[in-house]
Design a protein around this motif. Structure first.
Motif, PDB file in Angstrom:
ATOM      1  N   LEU A  70       0.809  -1.214   0.000  1.00 45.65           N
ATOM      2  CA  LEU A  70       0.000   0.000   0.000  1.00 45.65           C
ATOM      3  C   LEU A  70       0.845   1.268   0.000  1.00 45.65           C
ATOM      4  O   LEU A  70       0.316   2.370  -0.190  1.00 45.65           O
TER       5      LEU A  70
ATOM      6  N   THR B 169      -8.185   6.678   4.085  1.00 44.76           N
ATOM      7  CA  THR B 169      -8.426   7.631   3.003  1.00 44.76           C
ATOM      8  C   THR B 169      -9.014   6.924   1.789  1.00 44.76           C
ATOM      9  O   THR B 169      -8.905   5.699   1.632  1.00 44.76           O
ATOM     10  N   ALA B 170      -9.638   7.713   0.911  1.00 35.69           N
ATOM     11  CA  ALA B 170     -10.238   7.159  -0.303  1.00 35.69           C
ATOM     12  C   ALA B 170      -9.178   6.483  -1.173  1.00 35.69           C
ATOM     13  O   ALA B 170      -9.419   5.425  -1.770  1.00 35.69           O
ATOM     14  N   GLN B 171      -7.974   7.083  -1.238  1.00 29.13           N
ATOM     15  CA  GLN B 171      -6.901   6.511  -2.053  1.00 29.13           C
ATOM     16  C   GLN B 171      -6.475   5.147  -1.519  1.00 29.13           C
ATOM     17  O   GLN B 171      -6.290   4.191  -2.281  1.00 29.13           O
ATOM     18  N   LEU B 172      -6.343   5.049  -0.203  1.00 33.19           N
ATOM     19  CA  LEU B 172      -5.969   3.765   0.394  1.00 33.19           C
ATOM     20  C   LEU B 172      -7.080   2.735   0.207  1.00 33.19           C
ATOM     21  O   LEU B 172      -6.811   1.542  -0.012  1.00 33.19           O
TER      22      LEU B 172
ATOM     23  N   ILE C  96      -9.172   2.490  -2.278  1.00 34.80           N
ATOM     24  CA  ILE C  96      -9.098   1.983  -3.653  1.00 34.80           C
ATOM     25  C   ILE C  96      -7.938   1.002  -3.804  1.00 34.80           C
ATOM     26  O   ILE C  96      -8.071  -0.058  -4.437  1.00 34.80           O
ATOM     27  N   LYS C  97      -6.784   1.327  -3.212  1.00 35.49           N
ATOM     28  CA  LYS C  97      -5.639   0.418  -3.284  1.00 35.49           C
ATOM     29  C   LYS C  97      -5.963  -0.928  -2.630  1.00 35.49           C
ATOM     30  O   LYS C  97      -5.587  -1.999  -3.138  1.00 35.49           O
TER      31      LYS C  97
ATOM     32  N   GLN D  50      -8.218  -2.965  -4.892  1.00 36.95           N
ATOM     33  CA  GLN D  50      -7.461  -3.504  -6.022  1.00 36.95           C
ATOM     34  C   GLN D  50      -6.548  -4.640  -5.582  1.00 36.95           C
ATOM     35  O   GLN D  50      -6.424  -5.659  -6.266  1.00 36.95           O
TER      36      GLN D  50
END
Length: 481
Positions: free
Chosen positions: A29, A47-50, A52-53, A56
């Motif tokens: 991550l 967070t939104a970015q984490l 999504i990661k 995925q």
């Protein structure tokens, strides 16, 4: 201020399922192991970015992290542990939330096990009755297909983009004039598929409303169907004829475990398609905004019934073009729930009787009139609800149509978008009716309509006192000195 979703346990469970260390996942991550440790302990926000990661990396849908799913899982587990079977093993809210957060797979396994137990218990009762009546014993023990289809629809949030696109394509190809939808659909069947449409007299066979004969290439509709229902049945049959492969793909779903469930699922999806043909998504959503979700006006505009409009309102979940998130429930006069869906976040009883204080039960007292209610759940969540009886189309003087009531609602924050809130003081939420899911998990022990003791309060019987209900505690009176 609302609490942030507690996803730490979910992340920890996914990591352990893949036998990953915190250091390995943190490296994937791009964060430090200490920061991941704080996230898993719910001491740092995700967070939104984490997010999504993570989705995925673990190859899961983002919806699996949705807090509504956690709440639904917690609610169903609480209802399960409300069974008298667990009275000697008290389980708290904290226990259940921790289980759902840290081990969602185990939590769902408990639900599956309880459903199997409940099915076995019902099968034993059925078996006893059948043996005593010398009846056939086949079919005992299967979970109801209708329950599996309900779970399937809820898992998809009652929105199927592929069917929406297929319905829009049919409307564009077959419907030259919205005012004459019936002729357009009949012409489509005749010209494209070589299928002739006939209308049958009621005295021929009053028990069948629609019959398709694939050998003769004929579709027969009963004269008992109102024009709006004829359109619906035509669109339903078109779905079965022209989109069979798509329907088969959609019902190839883990929620549907038997051929009966998949067959019923295809019927439900064909109904969804028919509703989308009669009420095309964007046109219908624009009309909802125009008339502020007035169900009767929407029915007049799209030539559809009150129930058809209610069902369509629950499907408006297209990303970027969502409607008001509604829940829907349909009951008969005995209180049996035949349909249920929730996009609003409200919970319905799965394994026991529903709360009698819902306005959908009172709708039978005022047939044809819309009843309004602001409901307050035990967790403080507020909902704006409306309910009305359904006038089923009769088959003639001697027919006895079934009577149902339908209830809909949304979070009270959306109430001002509905015409039904006009004239109501939505700031006076102290007047809300206290409503629960089912008695066993409801903490309101003072409720005068309580039918069973709450699992959250031990049952204490005082032979010398009688409260507002047998299970409601009484206050000790002081004795004058």
């Amino acid at each position: 201020m609302t609490d942030a979703p507690r996803l730490g346990g979910r992340i920890r469970a996914l990591r352990r399922q893949q036998n990953m260390s915190q250091a390995a996942l943190a490296a994937a991550l791009g964060i430090s192991p200490s920061y991941l440790n704080l996230i898993e302990a719910n001491r740092r926000p995700l967070t939104a970015q984490l997010l999504i990661k993570l989705a995925q990396h673990f190859k899961v849908d983002l919806a699996s992290f949705a807090p509504e799913e956690d709440q639904r899982l917690v609610g169903e587990l609480m209802e399960v542990f409300g069974d008298p079977l667990f009275e000697s093993h008290p389980v708290t809210n904290v226990d259940v939330r921790e289980l759902a957060s840290s081990s969602p797979a185990a939590a769902r396994s408990i639900l599956t096990l309880y459903r199997a137990y409940q099915g076995a218990r019902e099968s034993a009762d059925t078996l006893a009755h059948r043996v005593s009546d010398r009846d056939e014993l086949s079919g005992v023990g299967a979970r109801l297909p209708s329950e599996e289809v309900t779970d399937f629809i809820q898992a998809h949030m009652n929105h199927f983009p592929e069917l929406e696109s297929a319905a829009d394509a049919l409307v564009g190809e077959a419907v030259r004039n919205r005012e004459d939808l019936y002729r357009g659909l009949v012409r489509f069947l005749e010209e494209v598929h070589g299928i002739r449409v006939y209308q049958a007299r009621a005295d021929t066979d009053a028990t069948v409303l629609r019959r398709y004969d694939p050998g003769a290439r004929t579709l027969t509709l009963s004269e008992l169907l109102a024009p709006r229902s004829r359109n619906f049945q035509l669109a339903h049959q078109i779905a079965l004829l022209t989109h069979r492969r798509l329907l088969d793909q959609l019902v190839d779903d883990p929620h549907l475990t038997t051929e009966e469930s998949r067959a019923l699922g295809r019927v439900a999806l064909a109904n969804y398609f028919a509703g989308a043909v009669l009420m095309p998504y964007q046109q219908f959503l624009d009309a909802c905004h125009d008339v502020r979700y007035d169900v009767q006006l929407l029915g007049h505009r799209f030539r559809t019934s009150f129930e058809q409009v209610c069902h369509r309102l629950t499907t408006l979940r297209r990303p970027g073009a969502e409607g008001v998130p509604f829940h829907l429930i349909r009951i008969d006069i005995a209180g049996n729930i035949s349909k249920r869906f929730s996009a609003s976040g409200i919970r319905f009883a799965r394994f026991s009787g529903a709360c009698p204080k819902w306005n959908v039960f009172a709708a039978f007292l005022t047939p044809g009139l819309i009843r309004l209610q602001i409901s307050r759940m035990p967790d403080g969540a507020m909902y704006f609800c409306l309910a009305r009886t359904l006038n089923k189309e009769g088959g003639g003087y001697h027919s006895q149509p079934a009577v149902h009531a339908i209830g809909m609602g949304c979070p009270v924050a959306y109430a001002d978008k509905l015409v039904y809130s006009d004239g109501l003081d939505l700031s006076r939420l102290d007047t809300a009716v206290p409503v629960g899911v089912t008695c066993r998990v409801c903490e309101r022990t003072e409720c005068e309509q309580r039918a069973f003791p709450s699992m959250r309060q031990p049952l204490r019987v005082d032979e010398n006192q009688r409260g507002i209900s047998f299970y409601a505690p009484t206050k000790k009176e002081s004795v004058p000195g």
